[in-house]
Write an enzyme that holds these catalytic residues in place. Structure first.
Site, PDB file in Angstrom:
ATOM      1  N   HIS A   1       0.844  -1.206   0.000  1.00  0.00           N
ATOM      2  CA  HIS A   1       0.000   0.000   0.000  1.00  0.00           C
ATOM      3  C   HIS A   1       0.881   1.258   0.000  1.00  0.00           C
ATOM      4  O   HIS A   1       0.634   2.203  -0.743  1.00  0.00           O
ATOM      5  CB  HIS A   1      -0.893   0.041   1.245  1.00  0.00           C
ATOM      6  CG  HIS A   1      -1.953  -1.022   1.321  1.00  0.00           C
ATOM      7  ND1 HIS A   1      -2.140  -1.817   2.424  1.00  0.00           N
ATOM      8  CD2 HIS A   1      -2.886  -1.413   0.419  1.00  0.00           C
ATOM      9  CE1 HIS A   1      -3.153  -2.645   2.219  1.00  0.00           C
ATOM     10  NE2 HIS A   1      -3.618  -2.428   0.992  1.00  0.00           N
TER      11      HIS A   1
ATOM     12  N   LYS B   1     -17.059  -6.039   7.700  1.00  0.00           N
ATOM     13  CA  LYS B   1     -15.844  -6.790   7.357  1.00  0.00           C
ATOM     14  C   LYS B   1     -15.107  -7.293   8.595  1.00  0.00           C
ATOM     15  O   LYS B   1     -14.114  -7.998   8.477  1.00  0.00           O
ATOM     16  CB  LYS B   1     -14.894  -5.906   6.522  1.00  0.00           C
ATOM     17  CG  LYS B   1     -15.277  -5.858   5.043  1.00  0.00           C
ATOM     18  CD  LYS B   1     -14.088  -5.466   4.186  1.00  0.00           C
ATOM     19  CE  LYS B   1     -14.371  -5.625   2.709  1.00  0.00           C
ATOM     20  NZ  LYS B   1     -13.218  -5.291   1.872  1.00  0.00           N
TER      21      LYS B   1
ATOM     22  N   ARG C   1      -1.871  -6.120  -8.274  1.00  0.00           N
ATOM     23  CA  ARG C   1      -0.641  -6.886  -7.962  1.00  0.00           C
ATOM     24  C   ARG C   1      -0.397  -7.976  -8.990  1.00  0.00           C
ATOM     25  O   ARG C   1       0.735  -8.338  -9.283  1.00  0.00           O
ATOM     26  CB  ARG C   1      -0.761  -7.539  -6.580  1.00  0.00           C
ATOM     27  CG  ARG C   1      -0.735  -6.585  -5.429  1.00  0.00           C
ATOM     28  CD  ARG C   1      -1.213  -7.252  -4.176  1.00  0.00           C
ATOM     29  NE  ARG C   1      -2.611  -7.701  -4.333  1.00  0.00           N
ATOM     30  CZ  ARG C   1      -3.378  -8.135  -3.360  1.00  0.00           C
ATOM     31  NH1 ARG C   1      -2.897  -8.228  -2.134  1.00  0.00           N
ATOM     32  NH2 ARG C   1      -4.619  -8.496  -3.585  1.00  0.00           N
TER      33      ARG C   1
ATOM     34  N   SER D   1      -3.037  -7.774   3.116  1.00  0.00           N
ATOM     35  CA  SER D   1      -3.298  -7.543   4.547  1.00  0.00           C
ATOM     36  C   SER D   1      -3.705  -8.857   5.209  1.00  0.00           C
ATOM     37  O   SER D   1      -3.271  -9.171   6.328  1.00  0.00           O
ATOM     38  CB  SER D   1      -4.417  -6.517   4.719  1.00  0.00           C
ATOM     39  OG  SER D   1      -4.052  -5.287   4.156  1.00  0.00           O
TER      40      SER D   1
HETATM   41  O1  PNS Z   1      -9.154  -2.805   0.340  1.00  0.00           O
HETATM   42  P1  PNS Z   1     -10.394  -3.296  -0.342  1.00  0.00           P
HETATM   43  O2  PNS Z   1     -11.246  -4.049   0.648  1.00  0.00           O
HETATM   44  O3  PNS Z   1     -10.102  -4.082  -1.584  1.00  0.00           O
HETATM   45  O4  PNS Z   1     -11.220  -1.987  -0.817  1.00  0.00           O
HETATM   46  C1  PNS Z   1     -12.502  -2.099  -1.400  1.00  0.00           C
HETATM   47  C2  PNS Z   1     -13.173  -0.703  -1.541  1.00  0.00           C
HETATM   48  C3  PNS Z   1     -13.184   0.008  -0.202  1.00  0.00           C
HETATM   49  C4  PNS Z   1     -12.384   0.130  -2.548  1.00  0.00           C
HETATM   50  C5  PNS Z   1     -14.622  -0.926  -2.075  1.00  0.00           C
HETATM   51  O5  PNS Z   1     -15.238  -1.928  -1.310  1.00  0.00           O
HETATM   52  C6  PNS Z   1     -15.473   0.336  -2.041  1.00  0.00           C
HETATM   53  O6  PNS Z   1     -15.203   1.296  -2.737  1.00  0.00           O
HETATM   54  N1  PNS Z   1     -16.528   0.336  -1.192  1.00  0.00           N
HETATM   55  C7  PNS Z   1     -17.422   1.464  -1.027  1.00  0.00           C
HETATM   56  C8  PNS Z   1     -18.822   1.150  -1.533  1.00  0.00           C
HETATM   57  C9  PNS Z   1     -18.965   1.424  -3.028  1.00  0.00           C
HETATM   58  O7  PNS Z   1     -18.749   2.510  -3.493  1.00  0.00           O
HETATM   59  N2  PNS Z   1     -19.349   0.378  -3.777  1.00  0.00           N
HETATM   60  C10 PNS Z   1     -19.595   0.500  -5.212  1.00  0.00           C
HETATM   61  C11 PNS Z   1     -18.380   0.322  -6.072  1.00  0.00           C
HETATM   62  S1  PNS Z   1     -17.786  -1.323  -6.045  1.00  0.00           S
END
Ligand code: PNS
Length: 164
Positions: free
Chosen positions: A18, A42, A91, A129
């Site tokens: 990150h 989560k 990645r 993570s």
């Molecule tokens: O680190 P992660 O868990 O891969 O991140 C995922 C994240 C936070 C980028 C994604 O879950 C997110 O944007 N959630 C907010 C809800 C949202 O906007 N959902 C619609 C688009 S998928």
């Protein structure tokens, strides 16, 4: 016009992968906000406050990087912040399918916001993570994979008997 970007994620905990991406993003965007999703569903190991602190510590030397939290839709937060780009890391090809789906959903919701994919350094291409927490909880060495402050916090958790 200055370009503001968001780097959203769960960051439970932040890894050096990150941090590597944040350093790369800080070079190409005028401002980069690391945006931590507040999502108790989560069941994260670290509180959102702890994740904010860890990310602030890890990005202290980067003047155009800030750390924020959000809930709800990412694109709504981006609009509120005046951000026009969303940065995500890829990645490996296996990351791409899900990332592509999210990027297209976000584009449908907010066509003015572009998703930009960056690749972390190859030495972090296997780091996640989830895996870092698992390896550490079984006594494995994760030095070099996460910031030092993250190892300290993980140690405190394990010593308190609270792992993954
Ligand atoms: O680190 P992660 O868990 O891969 O991140 C995922 C994240 C936070 C980028 C994604 O879950 C997110 O944007 N959630 C907010 C809800 C949202 O906007 N959902 C619609 C688009 S998928």
């Amino acid at each position: 016009m200055p370009v503001k970007a968001l780097y959203p994620g769960t960051f439970d905990p932040p890894t050096n992968g990150h941090v590597d991406l944040i350093q790369r993003g800080a070079k190409i965007f005028d401002h980069l906000t690391v945006a931590i999703l507040v999502n108790p569903v989560k069941n994260p190991l670290f509180t959102v406050e702890e994740r904010v602190e860890m990310l602030k510590e890890a990005t202290a030397g980067l003047g155009n990087v800030s750390v924020a939290t959000f809930d709800g839709l990412l694109v709504q937060f981006a609009r509120n912040q005046g951000a026009t780009a969303v940065m995500r890391g890829i990645r490996a090809i296996s990351d791409y399918e899900h990332e592509f789906q999210m990027a297209l959903m976000n584009r449908r919701l907010a066509p003015e916001i572009e998703t930009v994919f960056l690749q972390p350094a190859g030495r972090y291409s296997f780091v996640s993570s989830r895996m870092v927490k698992e390896v550490f909880s079984f006594g494995g060495d994760i030095s070099g994979l996460v910031p030092a402050s993250v190892i300290k916090r993980l140690s405190a958790r394990i010593n308190n008997g609270i792992a993954t």
